[in-house]
Structure formats: structure tokens, C-alpha cells
Design an enzyme around this catalytic site. Structure first.
Site, PDB file in Angstrom:
ATOM      1  N   CYS A 137     -48.886  46.155  39.305  1.00 44.23           N
ATOM      2  CA  CYS A 137     -49.790  45.022  39.492  1.00 44.23           C
ATOM      3  C   CYS A 137     -49.023  43.697  39.351  1.00 44.23           C
ATOM      4  CB  CYS A 137     -50.989  45.137  38.556  1.00 44.23           C
ATOM      5  SG  CYS A 137     -52.391  44.123  39.060  1.00 44.23           S
ATOM      6  N   HIS A 157     -53.329  50.265  39.892  1.00 38.03           N
ATOM      7  CA  HIS A 157     -53.095  50.786  38.540  1.00 38.03           C
ATOM      8  C   HIS A 157     -53.065  52.313  38.546  1.00 38.03           C
ATOM      9  CE1 HIS A 157     -53.652  47.105  35.997  1.00 38.03           C
ATOM     10  NE2 HIS A 157     -54.077  46.673  37.167  1.00 38.03           N
ATOM     11  N   GLU A 207     -52.222  54.095  36.192  1.00 40.13           N
ATOM     12  CA  GLU A 207     -52.579  54.512  34.832  1.00 40.13           C
ATOM     13  C   GLU A 207     -54.078  54.449  34.568  1.00 40.13           C
ATOM     14  OE1 GLU A 207     -52.268  50.068  34.516  1.00 40.13           O
ATOM     15  OE2 GLU A 207     -51.418  51.648  35.753  1.00 40.13           O
TER      16      GLU A 207
END
Length: 187
Positions: free
Chosen positions: A79, A168, A170
Site C-alpha cells: 500500500c 493488503h 494481510e
């Protein structure tokens, strides 16, 4: 050891957790609590530049770390980290036409680098209001992923082990996030 530079974002700890689950030793340091000399002394095997709530200009040591370690140490930007990589090499970071905060969307990718072996298209979670201006991305980068609207969602340096993703991996809503991060770890 992976040095994870924290740009004051809670998602940093999700990245930490995912990398630890993949068997990596991870050291997290905030972007204003270490110097370039500190990073050189740590001699990380890999560097990850985390997401963050600001622009690359406000990402502390992140820009200097990218400048110094590009071509020496593998770097992944997530990001804000992705935007910081592009900015260091001369790209402009601009406001997105549509703000994406906590929204999933499909991205199409080249199947290279961190995208090796992943579903295509890949459903990912996006939290951003800024993007790389595609007209300014230097030739030393290839675009590895795009949104349905054609926005840059992934970049990879043509020579250095340097890669970024706008989304993202994650986030729990991102598909195959562990595998994407494992692809970075295992090369």
C-alpha cells in the site's frame, strides 16, 4: 531476518503475524525510530515497507531505505510502501478517482514475482485514496497487477528484487494473502 518498517498502521501487525506464521523472523520498527545507519547495522535479509495513513513524503525512513537498499536487499512495499517505491524512482502519487477503504475487488496479474501461482483474477482488499500515476511510472518497472478500472495494483522492478502491491494481502478478506507473502519470502 525481515525488517518490517511500520508506517504507523495497525495492518503492520497483520503482516508481522502472517510472516511469523510462514516461519520468518521479523523485526518491527517504526519509521521514525531508526536511521539508515541502524538498518545497515541490522543487515536484514529482506525489507518490508508497511501500509500507513499518510503519503510517501511522510513515511519517515522508508524512502531513504528504499533508495539505499534497492539492488542490494529484496524489498516489498504494501500500500503506502508500494507508493513509496514508485515515488523513489520518480513516479507521481495522485488521488484515486474512487476511494477504496475496506473494499474487495478483483485484480488481474501477470503471474510473476509475488503473484506466482495465485488465482487470476485475485480478490484483494483495498484501503487507499492514493495511487501511482501510470503516466509517470518509470520504464524500469513493469506493472504486475491492475484493477478492473486499469489502476496499478502491483509493480516490479525489471532488474532489482523490488516489488510493491497497492492492496493488503494481510487482510482476512484478501484471497491467498499468505501465498503472496510466501512468494516474497521464498525467492
Amino acid at each position: 531476518m525481515i525488517l518490517l518498517i511500520d508506517n504507523y498502521d495497525s495492518f503492520t501487525w497483520n503482516l508481522y503475524q502472517y510472516f511469523c506464521e510462514l516461519g520468518a523472523e521479523v523485526l518491527v520498527r517504526r519509521n521514525d525510530e531508526l536511521t539508515l545507519a541502524d538498518i545497515i547495522s541490522l543487515a536484514p535479509a529482506k525489507i518490508v515497507i508497511s501500509p500507513g495513513p499518510c503519503t510517501p513524503d511522510e513515511s519517515g525512513i522508508s524512502l531513504a531505505a528504499i533508495r539505499h537498499f534497492s539492488g542490494q536487499t529484496p524489498i516489498l512495499g504494501v500500500c503506502l510502501g508500494h507508493q513509496a517505491i514508485a515515488q523513489v524512482f520518480g513516479a507521481a502519487i495522485v488521488r484515486a478517482a474512487k476511494v477504496m477503504h475496506g473494499k474487495t475487488s478483483p485484480v488481474s496479474h501477470t503471474g510473476q514475482g509475488v503473484f506466482l501461482g495465485l488465482n487470476n483474477p485475485l480478490t484483494v482488499t483495498r484501503y487507499h485514496s492514493l495511487l501511482i500515476d501510470p503516466r509517470t511510472l518509470p520504464e524500469c518497472f513493469e506493472v504486475t497487477a491492475r484493477s478492473e478500472e486499469g489502476e496499478i495494483m502491483g509493480i516490479r522492478h525489471r532488474v532489482f528484487d523490488l516489488e510493491g502491491v497497492q492492496f493488503h494481502p494481510e487482510s482476512i478478506l484478501s484471497e491467498q494473502g499468505h501465498q503472496l507473502l510466501a512468494n516474497f519470502l521464498n525467492r
